[in-house]
Write a protein that holds these residues in place. Structure first.
Motif, PDB file in Angstrom:
ATOM      1  N   UNK A  20      23.483 -18.807   4.885  1.00 47.23           N
ATOM      2  CA  UNK A  20      23.953 -19.970   3.922  1.00 47.23           C
ATOM      3  C   UNK A  20      22.947 -20.721   3.406  1.00 47.23           C
ATOM      4  N   UNK A  21      21.890 -21.031   4.376  1.00 51.18           N
ATOM      5  CA  UNK A  21      21.029 -22.199   3.843  1.00 51.18           C
ATOM      6  C   UNK A  21      19.927 -21.358   2.982  1.00 51.18           C
ATOM      7  N   UNK A  22      19.260 -20.358   3.525  1.00 47.18           N
ATOM      8  CA  UNK A  22      18.184 -19.835   2.965  1.00 47.18           C
ATOM      9  C   UNK A  22      17.843 -19.660   1.480  1.00 47.18           C
ATOM     10  N   UNK A  23      18.662 -19.046   0.944  1.00 48.30           N
ATOM     11  CA  UNK A  23      18.497 -18.752  -0.667  1.00 48.30           C
ATOM     12  C   UNK A  23      18.458 -20.192  -1.265  1.00 48.30           C
ATOM     13  N   UNK A  24      19.522 -20.899  -1.243  1.00 52.86           N
ATOM     14  CA  UNK A  24      19.322 -22.200  -2.053  1.00 52.86           C
ATOM     15  C   UNK A  24      18.222 -22.858  -1.994  1.00 52.86           C
ATOM     16  N   UNK A  25      17.843 -22.966  -0.309  1.00 51.59           N
ATOM     17  CA  UNK A  25      17.030 -24.098   0.259  1.00 51.59           C
ATOM     18  C   UNK A  25      15.527 -23.814  -0.503  1.00 51.59           C
ATOM     19  N   UNK A  26      15.498 -22.476  -0.226  1.00 52.41           N
ATOM     20  CA  UNK A  26      14.057 -21.879  -0.805  1.00 52.41           C
ATOM     21  C   UNK A  26      13.889 -21.963  -2.360  1.00 52.41           C
ATOM     22  N   UNK A  45      14.815 -19.512  -7.584  1.00 51.00           N
ATOM     23  CA  UNK A  45      14.934 -20.943  -7.885  1.00 51.00           C
ATOM     24  C   UNK A  45      13.530 -21.185  -8.881  1.00 51.00           C
ATOM     25  N   UNK A  46      12.403 -20.431  -8.660  1.00 54.62           N
ATOM     26  CA  UNK A  46      11.385 -20.746  -9.872  1.00 54.62           C
ATOM     27  C   UNK A  46      11.820 -20.097 -11.114  1.00 54.62           C
ATOM     28  N   UNK A  47      12.407 -19.301 -11.305  1.00 47.69           N
ATOM     29  CA  UNK A  47      12.922 -18.717 -12.431  1.00 47.69           C
ATOM     30  C   UNK A  47      14.000 -19.424 -13.039  1.00 47.69           C
ATOM     31  N   UNK A  48      15.055 -20.065 -12.358  1.00 47.29           N
ATOM     32  CA  UNK A  48      16.110 -20.851 -12.801  1.00 47.29           C
ATOM     33  C   UNK A  48      15.338 -22.129 -13.479  1.00 47.29           C
ATOM     34  N   UNK A  52       8.895 -20.383  -1.220  1.00 49.15           N
ATOM     35  CA  UNK A  52       9.273 -19.492   0.087  1.00 49.15           C
ATOM     36  C   UNK A  52       8.475 -19.720   1.109  1.00 49.15           C
ATOM     37  N   UNK A  53       6.984 -20.022   1.175  1.00 49.04           N
ATOM     38  CA  UNK A  53       6.269 -20.561   2.106  1.00 49.04           C
ATOM     39  C   UNK A  53       6.580 -21.861   2.771  1.00 49.04           C
ATOM     40  N   UNK A  54       6.859 -22.784   1.599  1.00 45.46           N
ATOM     41  CA  UNK A  54       7.102 -24.159   2.115  1.00 45.46           C
ATOM     42  C   UNK A  54       8.395 -24.136   2.936  1.00 45.46           C
ATOM     43  N   UNK A  55       9.496 -23.453   2.529  1.00 43.30           N
ATOM     44  CA  UNK A  55      10.787 -23.421   3.416  1.00 43.30           C
ATOM     45  C   UNK A  55      10.332 -22.974   4.616  1.00 43.30           C
ATOM     46  N   UNK A  56       9.725 -21.884   4.833  1.00 44.18           N
ATOM     47  CA  UNK A  56       9.398 -21.254   6.209  1.00 44.18           C
ATOM     48  C   UNK A  56       8.624 -22.294   7.006  1.00 44.18           C
ATOM     49  N   UNK A  86      13.958 -16.006   2.025  1.00 43.62           N
ATOM     50  CA  UNK A  86      13.120 -17.025   1.457  1.00 43.62           C
ATOM     51  C   UNK A  86      12.554 -16.677   0.201  1.00 43.62           C
ATOM     52  N   UNK A  87      11.870 -15.399   0.505  1.00 42.54           N
ATOM     53  CA  UNK A  87      11.053 -14.902  -0.702  1.00 42.54           C
ATOM     54  C   UNK A  87      11.902 -14.671  -1.994  1.00 42.54           C
ATOM     55  N   UNK A  88      13.043 -13.995  -1.743  1.00 47.58           N
ATOM     56  CA  UNK A  88      14.048 -13.880  -2.913  1.00 47.58           C
ATOM     57  C   UNK A  88      14.513 -15.227  -3.602  1.00 47.58           C
TER      58      UNK A  88
END
Lengths: 332, 186
Positions: free
Chosen positions: A310-316, A115-118, A89-93, A108-110
């Motif tokens: 559209x971008x935040x969840x998949x990118x983070x 992402x880490x869980x998957x 999340x921090x990296x994406x921010x 980004x946090x969610x």
């Protein structure tokens, strides 16, 4: 080893919280300062104090955040998953800041946690992600825009025959209340996201049980970090670089702040959903402004919000997956 | 029906964006009026990065100093070169002016990045290459990111200077950005 990772996760989460307050400080003060309802100094202190108080008012959003994933494997592995999510999340921010891309640090946090869980084959509560994150993320700015528009329309109709100077004076006074309410809502929403991650780390490490209340030190630390961040960020903005605030008359300032605060409270208490406070406040300001002229709807801003959706969840999530794999190489 | 009090007709530049002319105006909103475009602080007649610099300088200046920016409005109406080198040229100009008065590590980095980008664009232009999708994406990311940061950091660094000199340097910064844009259109 576990304790060291828990402490690291807590520290990183608090840094995230501080930067959140720092970045969002302008949202908390801009409208009131632009209408001269409050002086910059008073607005800033009010925002910092109300962010602090707001953080103590509820735990529902924190609970939702902590339920998004269930890190699998050992306690250490689980903590690595949480840390990977945070770092993602921090990296994406940082990436979105550097390249000027639209984003939402809340989502980004969610996205990072998912992402880490998957990547770690942990359990993701997709029902929580869809019902309590994705849907409110989209609906809250739309509702904020519509309600602010309608409220302002009602105000214009009710006060259509009143003396403008007296009306402005009344709304300037009311804005000191609505500004406080909005800062309270901001603290209520944003501090809880960090609290949720901290609680997840403690849960994964076995220091708390599911269903426990948040430890008071978690609440106080998150409240303090966001409050300090707001104060530090606000001075930077006031002193060195005016944020591009839209001048609203006091009535529109009141309408946008009151609606934004209402959406923040409703989503926190009734829906238990973490939403983007920036998108909510921005869309409420546009809604109130649109009653004056339609071009107040800055379509560029609306497009940015859509791209962020559209971008935040998949990118983070992608960043977090990479972070998790790198951490796995370094740690057991 | 309006609740706002009406202002007088002569443009008095103020901080921030405004919903309509009778609530005040910033420099770029005056430019949109000159260009006969819809009221906006981001009119199409002005290069986006140059408009961003103009907005930043407008907001950073003192109330008295800000009024001197009005004379730049006619120049800004016609300052919209399509040359991709305009972004790094403006970024280089802004960071160079700011660094003369208050150099920071971040400014120095953005200055170097602008120089490198300008060199890349100049070579591409000389070889008549518009670039494939990677080039275009990189260019877009530069424009949205480092170029914008260059303008913001230059103004932020200048704002640490004491008055009365600060307004003068901000004015120099905007002039340098305008000159850079004009150079790109030749």
């Amino acid at each position: 080893m576990e304790l060291a990772i828990v402490i690291s996760v807590v520290a990183v989460a608090l840094v995230f919280d501080f930067t959140n307050g720092f970045h969002d400080a302008a949202n908390a003060i801009a409208t009131s300062v632009s209408t001269r309802a409050l002086t910059p100094r008073v607005a800033l202190v009010l925002a910092a104090v109300m962010n602090f108080v707001g953080a103590f008012l509820g735990q529902e959003v924190a609970q939702t955040v902590s339920e998004v994933i269930q890190p699998g494997g050992s306690a250490v592995h689980g903590l690595v998953v949480v840390m990977g999510g945070l770092i993602g999340a921090i990296t994406w921010n940082l990436i979105t800041w550097f390249f000027g891309l639209p984003s939402s640090s809340s989502h980004a946090l969610i996205g990072g946690l998912v992402g880490a869980a998957i990547a770690s084959a942990s359990v993701v509560s997709w029902a929580v992600v869809i019902k309590k994150v994705a849907i409110p993320m989209v609906v809250s700015p739309l509702v904020g825009f519509a309600l602010a528009f309608l409220l302002m329309w009602a105000i214009m109709w009710i006060y259509r025959r009143s003396n403008p100077h007296q009306t402005n004076r009344m709304f300037r006074f009311l804005q000191s209340i609505s500004a406080a309410a909005m800062a309270l809502g901001h603290g209520l929403q944003d501090a809880q996201k960090t609290m949720g991650v901290m609680f997840l780390a403690l849960l994964t490490g076995g220091y708390v049980n599911p269903g426990d209340r948040l430890p008071i030190w978690v609440v106080a630390a998150a409240a303090g970090a966001i409050s300090l961040g707001t104060y530090a960020g606000g001075w930077r903005i006031i002193r060195t670089l005016g944020r591009r605030i839209i001048h609203l008359d006091p009535a529109r300032g009141f309408a946008s702040e009151a609606v934004a605060a209402s959406v923040l409270y409703t989503t926190a208490f009734a829906l238990e959903a973490p939403i983007s406070t920036t998108h909510t406040i921005t869309s409420a300001v546009m809604g109130a402004g649109a009653t004056r002229r339609l071009s107040a709807v800055r379509w560029g801003v609306a497009r940015s919000i859509l791209i962020a959706w559209l971008l935040t969840l998949p990118a983070a999530a992608t960043m977090a997956a990479l972070a998790y794999w790198l951490l796995r190489l370094a740690l057991p | 029906m309006t609740i706002s009090p009406r202002l007088n007709a002569a443009p008095h530049l103020t901080l921030g964006a405004h919903l309509s002319a009778d609530e005040g105006a910033c420099l770029m909103e005056v430019v949109s009026q000159h260009a006969r475009e819809p009221w906006s602080d981001a009119p199409r007649c002005t290069h986006p990065l140059l408009a961003h610099v103009a907005r930043l300088v407008n907001d950073a200046m003192s109330d008295t100093g800000r009024q001197s920016l009005l004379e730049l409005a006619p120049t800004l109406v016609t300052a919209s070169p399509e040359n991709p080198a305009t972004y790094p040229r403006i970024a280089l100009a802004c960071t160079s002016v700011a660094m003369e008065h208050h150099a920071t590590l971040f400014l120095a980095h953005l200055n170097r990045a602008a120089f490198a980008e300008l060199k890349r664009e100049t070579i591409a232009h000389a070889n008549h290459r518009t670039g494939g999708i990677t080039q275009r994406t990189r260019r877009q990311l530069y424009q949205q990111g480092p170029a914008t940061h260059a303008a913001e950091e230059a103004v932020r660094a200048t704002c640490t200077l004491p008055q009365p000199g600060r307004d003068e340097v901000l004015r120099q910064l905007l002039n340098a950005a305008v000159d850079a844009a004009e150079l790109s259109s030749t």
